[in-house]
Each structure stands twice: as structure tokens, then as C-alpha cells.
Design a protein around this motif. Structure first.
Motif, PDB file in Angstrom:
ATOM      1  N   PRO A  95      -1.712  11.638   3.302  1.00 42.76           N
ATOM      2  CA  PRO A  95      -0.691  12.090   4.243  1.00 42.76           C
ATOM      3  C   PRO A  95       0.682  12.245   3.598  1.00 42.76           C
ATOM      4  CG  PRO A  95      -1.056   9.740   4.501  1.00 42.76           C
ATOM      5  CD  PRO A  95      -1.998  10.194   3.427  1.00 42.76           C
ATOM      6  N   CYS A  96       0.822  11.826   2.339  1.00 44.97           N
ATOM      7  CA  CYS A  96       2.160  11.793   1.746  1.00 44.97           C
ATOM      8  C   CYS A  96       2.107  12.124   0.257  1.00 44.97           C
ATOM      9  CB  CYS A  96       2.774  10.402   1.896  1.00 44.97           C
ATOM     10  SG  CYS A  96       1.830   9.128   1.037  1.00 44.97           S
TER      11      CYS A  96
ATOM     12  N   GLY B 283       3.922   4.878  10.697  1.00 44.34           N
ATOM     13  CA  GLY B 283       2.863   4.626   9.707  1.00 44.34           C
ATOM     14  C   GLY B 283       2.390   5.914   9.066  1.00 44.34           C
ATOM     15  N   CYS B 284       1.248   5.833   8.389  1.00 44.80           N
ATOM     16  CA  CYS B 284       0.780   6.987   7.615  1.00 44.80           C
ATOM     17  C   CYS B 284       0.504   8.219   8.483  1.00 44.80           C
ATOM     18  CB  CYS B 284      -0.456   6.619   6.797  1.00 44.80           C
ATOM     19  SG  CYS B 284      -0.098   5.419   5.487  1.00 44.80           S
TER      20      CYS B 284
ATOM     21  N   ALA C 227       3.758  10.583  -1.933  1.00 49.48           N
ATOM     22  CA  ALA C 227       3.959   9.335  -2.692  1.00 49.48           C
ATOM     23  C   ALA C 227       2.674   8.852  -3.361  1.00 49.48           C
ATOM     24  CB  ALA C 227       4.514   8.246  -1.769  1.00 49.48           C
ATOM     25  N   LYS C 228       1.535   9.106  -2.704  1.00 45.23           N
ATOM     26  CA  LYS C 228       0.262   8.629  -3.266  1.00 45.23           C
ATOM     27  C   LYS C 228      -0.025   9.333  -4.585  1.00 45.23           C
ATOM     28  CE  LYS C 228      -0.756   6.061   0.297  1.00 45.23           C
ATOM     29  NZ  LYS C 228      -1.214   6.810   1.455  1.00 45.23           N
TER      30      LYS C 228
ATOM     31  N   SER D 167       5.600   0.551   6.167  1.00 45.11           N
ATOM     32  CA  SER D 167       5.326   1.958   5.865  1.00 45.11           C
ATOM     33  C   SER D 167       6.639   2.715   5.888  1.00 45.11           C
ATOM     34  CB  SER D 167       4.410   2.590   6.913  1.00 45.11           C
ATOM     35  OG  SER D 167       3.395   1.715   7.312  1.00 45.11           O
ATOM     36  N   ILE D 168       6.883   3.512   4.865  1.00 39.18           N
ATOM     37  CA  ILE D 168       8.112   4.310   4.830  1.00 39.18           C
ATOM     38  C   ILE D 168       8.110   5.356   5.939  1.00 39.18           C
ATOM     39  CG2 ILE D 168       9.148   6.230   3.529  1.00 39.18           C
ATOM     40  CD1 ILE D 168      10.242   3.611   2.568  1.00 39.18           C
ATOM     41  N   CYS D 169       6.927   5.870   6.267  1.00 37.70           N
ATOM     42  CA  CYS D 169       6.875   6.938   7.263  1.00 37.70           C
ATOM     43  C   CYS D 169       6.959   6.378   8.678  1.00 37.70           C
ATOM     44  CB  CYS D 169       5.598   7.748   7.091  1.00 37.70           C
ATOM     45  SG  CYS D 169       5.604   8.650   5.540  1.00 37.70           S
TER      46      CYS D 169
ATOM     47  N   GLY E 282       3.141  10.701   8.084  1.00 40.21           N
ATOM     48  CA  GLY E 282       3.394  11.214   6.737  1.00 40.21           C
ATOM     49  C   GLY E 282       3.798  12.678   6.748  1.00 40.21           C
TER      50      GLY E 282
ATOM     51  N   PHE F 261       0.814  -1.220   0.000  1.00 44.24           N
ATOM     52  CA  PHE F 261       0.000   0.000   0.000  1.00 44.24           C
ATOM     53  C   PHE F 261       0.840   1.260   0.000  1.00 44.24           C
ATOM     54  CE2 PHE F 261       0.784  -0.990   4.400  1.00 44.24           C
ATOM     55  CZ  PHE F 261       1.049   0.241   4.972  1.00 44.24           C
ATOM     56  N   CYS F 262       2.040   1.197   0.559  1.00 47.33           N
ATOM     57  CA  CYS F 262       2.894   2.385   0.597  1.00 47.33           C
ATOM     58  C   CYS F 262       3.685   2.443  -0.714  1.00 47.33           C
ATOM     59  CB  CYS F 262       3.842   2.316   1.788  1.00 47.33           C
ATOM     60  SG  CYS F 262       5.021   3.680   1.815  1.00 47.33           S
ATOM     61  N   PRO F 263       3.411   3.436  -1.560  1.00 47.00           N
ATOM     62  CA  PRO F 263       4.072   3.485  -2.874  1.00 47.00           C
ATOM     63  C   PRO F 263       5.593   3.624  -2.754  1.00 47.00           C
ATOM     64  CG  PRO F 263       2.282   5.105  -2.739  1.00 47.00           C
ATOM     65  CD  PRO F 263       2.471   4.558  -1.359  1.00 47.00           C
ATOM     66  N   ALA F 264       6.049   4.250  -1.669  1.00 43.10           N
ATOM     67  CA  ALA F 264       7.493   4.415  -1.512  1.00 43.10           C
ATOM     68  C   ALA F 264       8.152   3.071  -1.220  1.00 43.10           C
ATOM     69  CB  ALA F 264       7.786   5.430  -0.405  1.00 43.10           C
TER      70      ALA F 264
HETATM   71  S1  SF4 Z   1       2.108   8.229   4.385  1.00 39.47           S
HETATM   72 FE1  SF4 Z   1       4.139   7.414   4.347  1.00 39.47          FE
HETATM   73  S2  SF4 Z   1       3.797   5.282   4.974  1.00 39.47           S
HETATM   74 FE2  SF4 Z   1       1.843   6.015   4.297  1.00 39.47          FE
HETATM   75  S3  SF4 Z   1       1.797   5.472   2.135  1.00 39.47           S
HETATM   76 FE3  SF4 Z   1       2.566   7.568   2.266  1.00 39.47          FE
HETATM   77  S4  SF4 Z   1       4.782   7.322   2.197  1.00 39.47           S
HETATM   78 FE4  SF4 Z   1       3.903   5.327   2.720  1.00 39.47          FE
END
Ligand code: SF4
Ligand SMILES: Nc1ncnc2c1ncn2[C@@H]1O[C@H](COP(=O)(O)OP(=O)(O)OP(=O)(O)O)[C@@H](O)[C@H]1O
Ligand SMILES: [Mg+2]
Lengths: 138, 438
Positions: free
Chosen positions: B198-199, B303-304, B201-202, B298-300, B307, B143-146
Motif C-alpha cells: 500500500p505504500c 493504518g495501511c 516505504a516498503k 502506522s505513518i498512514c 497508504g 512494521f511501518c518503515p516510515a
Molecule cells: S502503508 Fe503506510 S502505515 Fe503501512 S507500512 Fe506503509 S507507510 Fe507505514
């Protein structure tokens, strides 16, 4: 030929795996075959972890030519009293604390031997252990 | 041109605001940024994973998110909002998820979707997939594109581990779109479906998705860009419709811990933050992670809710999420039999075909690559090893690499420059002394 030397500090879990990571990066930049890179990385990782777990310090030499990847892990440490025992799958002297970190299945050395094209181990109790590993490019 | 745009990335650096301070360069976990001519740029664009770390650390706020703004949402007959569950944690314990969904309607979205419910559907599908496919372990969340980009670029060997279940936002967008087309008899293009994110990346997963032609969404809007209007709307809600159908299971998706609650019979780990994610992927790649079925990544950090485009402090947000989980319980209303049927019809399966996106090697010819690698070593040993970043590269080693690739010079190193100056000065002094016999 390309040559590089790395140092692994015994007992430093924070850094464990960082040398094998650097080796992986170098092999990738050289555009070597993915499967070969992965084998080299598995070997480097297992040997590096053993150095962190059991040795005081370890010098890692990486040499790459058009024919092969050569890695030498030469450590200063307690050495291995019975090499053939240490090479047996499932044999481990890992402490409880090490096992709790996910090490100590006794598979590292056997895995290194299985994964390499040429493998040599020498050890002197009280002095240290040396692994010599070749992976052929073709 | 004001912006240095990186069309296939989720951020851009405003050249006018950038002071060339190297904070982002040093923070970038994949070393994709360089400062050249006094300005930062995502110079190694092919390495960037869209984690948003640069946006987070920039002291000048020169790193801009490519997410959309309210003005961009024109030309649609129906506007649909799919809010990240992280939105539920932004307004304190005073407002329920239902209030927040109503507030989204109030600020102009015609339809809102409780995305947390789709998260629950997806979790059931993931559980079902894990039960019926046991060959590859651990499976990795997508789910996390990063995270997905990180795997494609740096862990191609793990591509087969990416769980082939479509993401909640893509499923929700598809379902909403079809439903509205059916009910209103309008074209797909007349419906605008937007993720409240929140990010950054989405956004890139929508405009430039990997492994698939087109996303089901039309864009993403930053939580922080809607915050003020939502806050105001929350005070003015009159409607009492029930829009929230999710339980605590879907809501805990916001802290990257939904699998702990939604996959009780599986061994799953929740790993958040780019450093920890990299570390665990290293372990997976080295086959050194014990028996784990599923990694929720999750990269963040946290978690989100952690973000870069949220408003609330991530720890405060996490505590709100924990309260919501307690309040709404961990019994999902989603019918598992329905999910099983959908899986049989391959509906929830992710059809994406992922290909490795590995960075270019030094040279395709091994002998030349070896020579270049040796050169890099040579330069690296010349450089002082202070890792200060003043050269505009994130480390001495990175500068050595850049030099060999013809993108930088040894004199970019500030210590090399000092050496040169000292030489020149000595030369001058020498000249003066010999010319002045006194
Ligand atoms: S907020 Fe962070 S952890 Fe959640 S999808 Fe975006 S980059 Fe990934
Ligand atoms: N460098 C070394 N110095 C001293 N002893 C070593 C060294 N490497 C391995 N050994 C000994 O050999 C044993 C077997 O090593 P091996 O790597 O096969 O398994 P392990 O490290 O115990 O477990 P695993 O590698 O599966 O986590 C170790 O338990 C240790 O006693
Ligand atoms: Mg071992």
C-alpha cells in the motif's frame, strides 16, 4: 551567545509541548550532547505544560553560551502560595479534567529541580511564577 | 535526465510534470522538500522518512513511487506474492481474502502467501517478548518503515524501544524462500519474492533496509498497479483451494489495530497518521505517556489501508476490514507453543542493529554553531512570517536556515523582492522628478 524568546499560551492544549520541541530542535542543530538535550527537553516540557495548565501566559527565554543552557519561564498567572509544598513529589492541584489528560502526578516541578544543574523558583500570588534553570555544558 | 532520482528514497519527482507549486513542500512533515529553480526536490534527503505524504498531495501526480511494475518481474523461475492485508479491503465485500489470493495466482504468481497469518505469528511473538521483557516501556512497533526511519532520525533516544521481533513480511519471505528451495531444488536467486504494497516505504525497506545488509524480499509492487488485473481475475476464478489461513486478528493488521485484538493481556495503543505518530513519540520521549506496553504505529492515517498506493477509500476499506474481522473471528490458528519454540531458537528475533541517523548539525564547533544559530534568528526576524512557501522553503524559519547554510538568498522571499522593486521604483520616480522640473 544565542538567545531566543518563546511564548506559551495558558490553556492551549493543542499547542502544549511545541516550545519544548523547538528548543530540542535548536539544541540538536548545535550538536550538543544527546543526554544534555534530553534533560533540557524534559525540563522545558514540564515547565511548558505547567504554564499551559496553570498560568495565563508564559514567556520562555532560552540562552545558550559555550558554558551553559539557561532557561527562564516567567508566567503571568495565579502564582504558587506554598512553594515548598508545590515542590513536594506527589503534590498536585490538577483538576480531574487535567488528570484525565495524563497530567497531575505532582512530579513536574520536583523533576525539573532534579534534572537541572541550578534551579530557582520565585512566585507571587496573583502575579505569577518564574523558574530559572541552568544546565552546564561540561 | 528526466527524473531527479533519490536512490535511497522511495519516491522520485518527475521534473517534467512538476509545476513547482509547493504543495508537497508544505505537506512534508519533516521539511525535506524545497522548490528550487521552479521544481520540487527532496533537497534534504537525509531528513526524508519515506512517508509518502508528497505522493499523496501532489496535484500533478509528479511524485512517483519507486515500486516495481509487472514488467520488472522477469528472470525468476518462481514468483511469490506476499500481499499486505490491506489488499483484502480493496474489492468490496463480494470477494473473500481467499478469492484475492487465488486471483494473485491467476495473474501470474506461482506461490502466494497469506501474510495476515504471519502477522498473527508475529503478534504472538510480540506478546511473548513483552511478557518476558518488562524493563523498557512502551515498546514500539517496527512494521511501518516510515515509523522506523522517523525514530532513527528524530528520536534516537527511543531506538531501544523498537520491538526486536522481525516483521511479518521478512519472516514470510524467508519461510517461503526456504520451502521453495527445498521442494524444487532451486537456488535462492531463482525465486522472486514480492510484497504487494500500500505504500512506497516498503520498497525502500527492501532496496535499502536499515540496520541489516539485505532484505529477504526482492521488491514491492503497488496495490494500485495490480488492481485492474486482479479485479478482472477475481471474476474468472475457478480453483477452490484454501489459501487463506488467517483470522480476523491478522486481517486487522491492515487498519493498524491488530494489537488490540492479538495482545489482549497487554495495554496497547493504535496510533495512525504522521501527525499523531509524531505527537505520541514526543510524549514517549518526554516520559509523559502513562502505563502502556506497546504502541502500534502506522505513518498512514487509518493504518495501511490509508497508504498512498491503495485504490479503495480508507474509510470504506476500514469498514471492509471490520466485516472481515467479524466474519473470520479473533481466534488465531497459530499455535503459540510453536512460536515460543521459534523465539527460543531466536528465529523470530529481529537481528537488526539500528543506529541513529540524525541530521547534520549547523557546525561541529559550538561557537560557530551558536553564531550561525544567531544568524538564523536574525534572518527569521527580517522575514515577514507569512509562511507562504513562495520562496520554495516550507516556512520562513526554514528559509532563514537555508540562507545561513548558503543554499538560498534573502531575495528568494517574495516580499523581500517586492520591497526591492518598490525601492527601485521609488528611485526611478525620484530620478524622473528631479530630471523634469515641470
Ligand atoms: S502503508 Fe503506510 S502505515 Fe503501512 S507500512 Fe506503509 S507507510 Fe507505514
Ligand atoms: N506555573 C505555575 N503556576 C501556578 N501554579 C503552579 C505552576 N506550576 C506548578 N504549579 C502548582 O504546583 C503544583 C505541582 O506542580 P508539578 O508540576 O510538580 O505537578 P503537576 O503539574 O500537578 O503534575 P505533573 O507535573 O506530574 O503532571 C501544581 O499542581 C500546581 O498547583
Ligand atoms: Mg506539572
Amino acid at each position: 551567545m544565542f538567545k531566543k524568546v518563546f511564548r506559551v499560551e495558558g490553556g492551549n492544549f493543542q499547542k502544549a509541548g511545541s516550545v519544548s520541541k523547538q528548543i530540542k530542535k535548536i539544541l540538536k542543530q548545535l550538536n550538543l550532547d544527546g543526554e544534555l538535550i534530553w534533560r533540557a527537553m524534559i525540563i522545558a516540557y514540564e515547565a511548558e505544560i505547567n504554564a499551559v495548565l496553570y498560568a495565563h501566559e508564559c514567556q520562555v527565554s532560552l540562552e545558550i553560551t559555550a558554558e551553559k543552557i539557561y532557561m527562564r519561564f516567567k508566567d503571568k498567572g495565579p502564582g504558587i502560595p506554598d512553594i515548598s509544598l508545590a515542590m513536594t513529589e506527589g503534590y498536585s492541584t490538577a483538576t480531574r479534567a487535567m488528570r484525565e489528560r495524563g497530567f497531575g502526578a505532582g512530579l513536574g516541578l520536583p523533576n525539573i529541580r532534579k534534572t537541572s544543574d541550578h534551579f530557582e523558583i520565585t512566585s507571587t500570588v496573583g502575579v505569577g511564577t518564574t523558574l530559572d534553570i541552568d544546565l552546564f555544558l561540561n | 535526465m528526466k527524473y531527479l532520482t533519490h536512490s535511497s528514497h522511495s519516491i522520485m519527482i518527475d521534473k517534467e510534470l512538476c509545476t513547482g507549486c509547493v504543495v508537497c513542500t508544505l505537506a512534508c512533515p519533516v521539511q525535506a522538500i524545497r522548490v528550487r529553480d521552479g521544481k520540487a526536490e527532496v533537497n534534504k534527503s537525509e531528513l526524508c522518512i519515506d512517508c509518502g505524504e508528497c505522493l499523496r498531495v501532489c496535484p500533478e501526480q509528479a511524485v512517483k513511487s519507486m515500486t516495481l511494475h509487472a514488467e520488472d518481474l522477469t528472470g525468476y523461475k518462481v514468483l511469490v506474492a506476499l500481499p499486505s492485508p490491506a489488499l483484502y479491503a480493496q474489492f468490496g465485500d463480494l470477494y473473500t481474502p481467499n478469492d484475492i489470493l487465488l486471483a494473485l495466482r491467476k495473474i501470474g504468481f506461482h506461490k502466494v502467501c497469506d501474510l495476515a497469518l504471519n502477522c498473527e505469528m508475529v503478534l504472538i511473538a510480540i506478546g511473548e517478548y513483552l511478557r518476558s521483557h518488562t524493563a523498557v516501556r512502551p515498546m514500539l512497533s517496527n512494521f511501518c518503515p516510515a515509523v522506523t526511519r522517523l525514530i532513527l532520525k528524530n528520536y534516537p533516544k527511543l531506538i531501544d524501544h523498537i520491538i526486536p521481533i522481525e516483521t511479518p513480511r521478512e519472516i514470510a519471505a524467508d519461510q517461503m524462500r526456504r520451502k521453495i528451495m527445498r521442494e524444487r531444488g532451486i537456488e535462492s536467486g531463482e525465486i522472486g519474492v514480492f510484497h504487494i504494497t500500500p505504500c512506497p516505504a516498503k520498497m525502500i525497506s527492501i532496496t535499502d533496509p536499515v540496520g541489516v545488509e539485505k532484505s529477504n524480499l526482492d521488491g514491492a509492487i503497488a496495490i494500485r498497479d495490480l488492481y485492474v488485473r486482479l479485479r478482472k481475475a477475481l471474476k474468472e476464478i475457478e480453483d477452490d483451494w484454501i489459501l487463506q489461513k488467517s483470522s480476523g486478528v491478522g486481517i486487522s493488521w491492515a487498519t493498524g489495530q491488530a494489537s488490540m485484538r492479538g495482545l489482549p493481556s497487554m495495554t496497547s495503543l493504535s496510533v495512525t497518521g504522521v501527525g499523531d505518530v509524531i505527537q505520541i513519540l514526543d510524549d514517549v520521549e518526554a516520559e509523559h505517556l502513562g502505563d502502556v506496553d506497546y504502541l502500534e504505529l502506522s505513518i498512514c492515517p487509518g493504518g495501511c489501508v490509508g497508504g498512498p498506493l491503495v485504490v479503495q477509500n480508507k474509510h470504506v476499506a476500514a469498514s471492509h476490514i471490520a466485516n472481515l474481522v467479524e466474519q473470520y473471528g479473533v481466534r488465531s490458528r497459530v499455535d503459540p507453543r510453536k512460536i515460543e519454540r521459534q523465539l527460543e531458537q531466536t528465529y523470530l528475533l529481529d537481528q537488526k542493529k539500528f543506529l541513529p541517523q540524525e541530521p547534520e548539525p549547523l557546525d561541529t564547533d559550538l561557537t560557530r554553531a551558536l553564531e550561525k544559530m544567531a544568524k538564523i534568528e536574525e534572518y527569521r526576524s527580517l522575514l515577514p512570517g507569512r509562511q507562504c512557501g513562495a520562496c520554495g522553503a516550507p516556512s520562513c524559519e526554514a528559509l532563514a536556515e537555508d540562507i545561513v547554510k548558503g543554499e538560498a538568498h534573502l531575495s528568494d522571499c517574495i516580499f523581500e523582492r517586492i520591497k526591492e522593486l518598490e525601492h527601485a521604483l521609488e528611485g526611478d520616480r525620484g530620478g524622473v522628478e528631479s530630471g523634469d522640473p515641470e
